[in-house]
Design a protein around this motif. Structure first.
Motif, PDB file in Angstrom:
ATOM      1  N   HIS A 248       0.269   9.284   9.983  1.00 38.22           N
ATOM      2  CA  HIS A 248      -1.038   8.732   9.649  1.00 38.22           C
ATOM      3  C   HIS A 248      -1.956   8.704  10.864  1.00 38.22           C
ATOM      4  CE1 HIS A 248       1.165   5.257  11.233  1.00 38.22           C
ATOM      5  NE2 HIS A 248       0.002   4.705  11.500  1.00 38.22           N
ATOM      6  N   ARG A 249      -3.187   8.288  10.640  1.00 34.16           N
ATOM      7  CA  ARG A 249      -4.177   8.149  11.695  1.00 34.16           C
ATOM      8  C   ARG A 249      -4.712   6.723  11.694  1.00 34.16           C
ATOM      9  NH1 ARG A 249      -1.963  12.222  12.345  1.00 34.16           N
ATOM     10  NH2 ARG A 249      -2.798  14.349  12.463  1.00 34.16           N
ATOM     11  N   VAL A 250      -5.059   6.239  12.888  1.00 37.94           N
ATOM     12  CA  VAL A 250      -5.682   4.928  13.035  1.00 37.94           C
ATOM     13  C   VAL A 250      -6.981   5.096  13.810  1.00 37.94           C
ATOM     14  CG1 VAL A 250      -5.481   2.613  14.007  1.00 37.94           C
ATOM     15  CG2 VAL A 250      -3.486   3.696  12.958  1.00 37.94           C
ATOM     16  N   ILE A 251      -8.080   4.569  13.279  1.00 35.48           N
ATOM     17  CA  ILE A 251      -9.395   4.703  13.895  1.00 35.48           C
ATOM     18  C   ILE A 251      -9.860   3.322  14.347  1.00 35.48           C
ATOM     19  CG2 ILE A 251     -11.811   5.368  13.520  1.00 35.48           C
ATOM     20  CD1 ILE A 251     -10.632   7.155  11.181  1.00 35.48           C
ATOM     21  N   LEU A 252     -10.304   3.240  15.597  1.00 38.38           N
ATOM     22  CA  LEU A 252     -10.805   1.992  16.175  1.00 38.38           C
ATOM     23  C   LEU A 252     -12.259   2.210  16.587  1.00 38.38           C
ATOM     24  CD1 LEU A 252      -7.763   1.238  18.528  1.00 38.38           C
ATOM     25  CD2 LEU A 252      -8.030   0.612  16.116  1.00 38.38           C
ATOM     26  N   LYS A 253     -13.166   1.373  16.080  1.00 37.32           N
ATOM     27  CA  LYS A 253     -14.586   1.594  16.350  1.00 37.32           C
ATOM     28  C   LYS A 253     -15.297   0.310  16.734  1.00 37.32           C
ATOM     29  CE  LYS A 253     -17.031   4.556  14.224  1.00 37.32           C
ATOM     30  NZ  LYS A 253     -17.874   5.297  13.261  1.00 37.32           N
ATOM     31  N   SER A 254     -16.308   0.469  17.586  1.00 39.70           N
ATOM     32  CA  SER A 254     -17.140  -0.668  17.964  1.00 39.70           C
ATOM     33  C   SER A 254     -18.516  -0.185  18.385  1.00 39.70           C
ATOM     34  CB  SER A 254     -16.509  -1.445  19.122  1.00 39.70           C
ATOM     35  OG  SER A 254     -17.355  -2.508  19.534  1.00 39.70           O
TER      36      SER A 254
ATOM     37  N   LEU B 147       0.812  -1.221   0.000  1.00 44.32           N
ATOM     38  CA  LEU B 147       0.000   0.000   0.000  1.00 44.32           C
ATOM     39  C   LEU B 147       0.840   1.263   0.000  1.00 44.32           C
ATOM     40  CD1 LEU B 147      -2.730  -1.036   2.604  1.00 44.32           C
ATOM     41  CD2 LEU B 147      -2.737  -1.364   0.126  1.00 44.32           C
ATOM     42  N   GLY B 148       2.153   1.121  -0.010  1.00 41.78           N
ATOM     43  CA  GLY B 148       3.013   2.291   0.119  1.00 41.78           C
ATOM     44  C   GLY B 148       3.033   2.765   1.559  1.00 41.78           C
ATOM     45  N   THR B 149       3.121   4.056   1.757  1.00 38.83           N
ATOM     46  CA  THR B 149       3.103   4.626   3.111  1.00 38.83           C
ATOM     47  C   THR B 149       1.660   4.780   3.571  1.00 38.83           C
ATOM     48  OG1 THR B 149       5.144   5.858   2.681  1.00 38.83           O
ATOM     49  CG2 THR B 149       3.784   6.597   4.529  1.00 38.83           C
ATOM     50  N   ILE B 150       1.352   4.242   4.724  1.00 39.15           N
ATOM     51  CA  ILE B 150      -0.023   4.287   5.233  1.00 39.15           C
ATOM     52  C   ILE B 150      -0.421   5.718   5.589  1.00 39.15           C
ATOM     53  CG2 ILE B 150      -1.548   3.575   7.117  1.00 39.15           C
ATOM     54  CD1 ILE B 150      -1.052   1.439   5.037  1.00 39.15           C
ATOM     55  N   VAL B 151      -1.620   6.094   5.149  1.00 38.07           N
ATOM     56  CA  VAL B 151      -2.186   7.409   5.449  1.00 38.07           C
ATOM     57  C   VAL B 151      -3.273   7.294   6.517  1.00 38.07           C
ATOM     58  CG1 VAL B 151      -3.462   9.370   4.501  1.00 38.07           C
ATOM     59  CG2 VAL B 151      -1.649   8.275   3.155  1.00 38.07           C
ATOM     60  N   GLU B 152      -4.106   6.242   6.377  1.00 30.77           N
ATOM     61  CA  GLU B 152      -5.191   6.045   7.339  1.00 30.77           C
ATOM     62  C   GLU B 152      -5.541   4.565   7.416  1.00 30.77           C
ATOM     63  OE1 GLU B 152      -8.974   8.631   7.859  1.00 30.77           O
ATOM     64  OE2 GLU B 152      -9.616   6.923   6.640  1.00 30.77           O
ATOM     65  N   ALA B 153      -5.831   4.111   8.620  1.00 32.74           N
ATOM     66  CA  ALA B 153      -6.286   2.736   8.826  1.00 32.74           C
ATOM     67  C   ALA B 153      -7.471   2.767   9.785  1.00 32.74           C
ATOM     68  CB  ALA B 153      -5.165   1.870   9.395  1.00 32.74           C
ATOM     69  N   GLU B 154      -8.478   1.962   9.479  1.00 33.64           N
ATOM     70  CA  GLU B 154      -9.677   1.908  10.322  1.00 33.64           C
ATOM     71  C   GLU B 154     -10.037   0.458  10.589  1.00 33.64           C
ATOM     72  OE1 GLU B 154     -14.355   3.392  10.135  1.00 33.64           O
ATOM     73  OE2 GLU B 154     -12.780   4.518   9.082  1.00 33.64           O
ATOM     74  N   PHE B 155     -10.245   0.146  11.881  1.00 33.35           N
ATOM     75  CA  PHE B 155     -10.553  -1.227  12.283  1.00 33.35           C
ATOM     76  C   PHE B 155     -11.837  -1.245  13.112  1.00 33.35           C
ATOM     77  CE2 PHE B 155      -5.901  -0.824  11.967  1.00 33.35           C
ATOM     78  CZ  PHE B 155      -5.661  -1.736  10.953  1.00 33.35           C
ATOM     79  N   HIS B 156     -12.714  -2.177  12.779  1.00 35.94           N
ATOM     80  CA  HIS B 156     -14.013  -2.284  13.459  1.00 35.94           C
ATOM     81  C   HIS B 156     -14.137  -3.621  14.174  1.00 35.94           C
ATOM     82  CE1 HIS B 156     -16.497   1.051  11.608  1.00 35.94           C
ATOM     83  NE2 HIS B 156     -15.373   1.113  10.904  1.00 35.94           N
ATOM     84  N   TYR B 157     -14.826  -3.581  15.320  1.00 36.71           N
ATOM     85  CA  TYR B 157     -15.269  -4.813  15.985  1.00 36.71           C
ATOM     86  C   TYR B 157     -16.725  -4.578  16.365  1.00 36.71           C
ATOM     87  CZ  TYR B 157     -14.375  -9.241  18.396  1.00 36.71           C
ATOM     88  OH  TYR B 157     -14.365 -10.565  18.762  1.00 36.71           O
ATOM     89  N   ASP B 158     -17.608  -4.792  15.402  1.00 38.04           N
ATOM     90  CA  ASP B 158     -19.023  -4.457  15.569  1.00 38.04           C
ATOM     91  C   ASP B 158     -19.886  -5.690  15.772  1.00 38.04           C
ATOM     92  OD1 ASP B 158     -18.629  -1.663  15.156  1.00 38.04           O
ATOM     93  OD2 ASP B 158     -18.521  -2.021  12.993  1.00 38.04           O
ATOM     94  N   ARG B 159     -21.056  -5.454  16.359  1.00 39.33           N
ATOM     95  CA  ARG B 159     -22.043  -6.512  16.566  1.00 39.33           C
ATOM     96  C   ARG B 159     -23.429  -5.908  16.479  1.00 39.33           C
ATOM     97  NH1 ARG B 159     -19.530  -9.227  22.117  1.00 39.33           N
ATOM     98  NH2 ARG B 159     -17.850 -10.414  21.136  1.00 39.33           N
ATOM     99  N   PHE B 160     -24.424  -6.757  16.329  1.00 36.47           N
ATOM    100  CA  PHE B 160     -25.792  -6.320  16.587  1.00 36.47           C
ATOM    101  C   PHE B 160     -26.288  -7.145  17.757  1.00 36.47           C
ATOM    102  CE2 PHE B 160     -30.347  -5.978  16.308  1.00 36.47           C
ATOM    103  CZ  PHE B 160     -30.514  -4.630  16.050  1.00 36.47           C
TER     104      PHE B 160
END
Length: 347
Positions: A221-227, A141-154
């Motif tokens: 870069h930025r890293v986003i973690l969501k749940s 991917l070259g140099t990372i600019v943004e990464a986003e990781f999810h751990y979602d549920r319903f």
């Protein structure tokens, strides 16, 4: 080969699903004992296991070499102190502790008592994470600019596990699911420079946090973690963008689901995702723009326990250090502080 004699501190979902299967089928270990106050659930699946009614009695058994602390989060610190003082090696379920101060105390105590201590961050061995790791290591991917990781549920219904819904220190989705995402982010990118966190609770009558949106700030870069517990239609669990391209991958490791169905980790094709869950790589290779679906690497939590054996018997590095576990708690404490202050917290 001398198998390591192992004791579990409980036999709820964690013991039944995430630990006993890997210990029982691995010839490097013997599932020797379990601590159950009133029930005999472990004996239903492992008839030869010894059942103890108190932790103290179990720790007095000289045959036990390794203790797995897989009890509620708020008990980790007290249980770990007792195990270390008994001279036993220990694996502690994530989150390592509720606070950084507790983590530091245990790390020092384990050094003084010369016991091996590791944190069970098993999601390092998920198929999707291993694939993301491989994409980054190969510079696709070259140099990372943004990464986003999810751990979602319903799952809007409160858990039947009372300890998970009681508002005490170490409880809430930032500790439970967040520990996984934070550890993975730290493995990929190291410690961030700062953090901003939005934590909330949306389930009816919930008294603990069940939503988080955490942003980790790195120099480049930025890293986003969501749940969230209100995601009925699954989102991509792994979204990475770099100077050359993007990689999008579902969160589709099959191990937990298969373990819950009774499948054992020595089964054929263990940890293999279906081809339908391949990640899409849209990037530049040799000056040409390409878009392809790439195979997912196999997941296997057994790699963790193989590493524990090597650490205890052959003095090799532990697969997940207590220091790694402490760093996760540092991020969580910073997230709690950021949420309270509604501002960016420097690390």
């Amino acid at each position: 080969m001398q198998p390591i004699q192992v004791a579990l501190c409980s036999y709820g979902m964690s013991g039944h699903v995430f630990h006993a299967p890997f210990i029982s089928v691995n010839p490097k270990f013997n599932l020797y004992a379990v601590f159950e106050r009133t029930k005999n659930e472990a004996q239903k699946h492992y008839p030869n296991i010894k059942t103890f009614r108190t932790l103290e009695t179990m720790l007095n058994d000289d045959a036990i070499e390794l203790v797995v602390i897989n009890t509620p989060n708020v008990t980790h610190f007290d249980f770990a102190k007792k195990v270390i003082n008994a001279g036993k090696h220990l694996v502690i379920e994530k989150p390592f502790t509720a606070t950084v101060a507790e983590a530091e105390y245990l790390i020092q105590l384990a050094k003084e008592k010369n016991v091996i201590m590791s944190v069970y961050h098993n999601r390092r061995y998920d198929s999707d994470f291993k694939t993301v790791q491989n994409v980054l290591e190969n510079g696709l991917l070259g140099t990372i600019v943004e990464a986003e990781f999810h751990y979602d549920r319903f799952d809007p219904v409160l858990s039947y596990k009372v300890h998970k819904e009681t508002p005490t220190v170490g409880v809430g989705s930032i500790y439970d699911l967040g520990s996984h995402l934070i550890d993975q982010a730290l493995q990929l990118f190291g410690m961030p420079k700062a953090i901003f966190a939005d934590l909330d609770s949306y389930r009816p009558n919930s008294k603990v946090g069940d939503y988080f949106d955490v942003k980790l700030f790195y120099p480049s870069h930025r890293v986003i973690l969501k749940s969230s517990y209100y995601v009925r239609e699954p989102l991509a669990g792994n979204i990475l963008h770099g100077t050359k391209g993007s990689f999008i991958k579902t969160k589709a490791d099959v191990q937990e689901k298969e373990l819950q169905l009774g499948k054992m980790p020595d089964s054929v094709n263990w940890g293999t995702e279906p081809d339908t869950e391949k990640g899409v790589l849209h990037t530049e290779k040799d000056g040409k723009i390409t878009k392809e679906y790439i195979p997912t690497l196999k997941g296997n939590y057994m790699v963790y326990y193989d590493g524990i054996y090597e650490a205890i018997r052959n003095n090799k590095p532990v697969p997940v250090t207590a220091e790694d576990g402490k760093k996760v708690i540092e991020i969580i404490e910073a997230a709690l502080k950021s949420n309270t202050k509604k501002s960016v917290v420097e690390l």
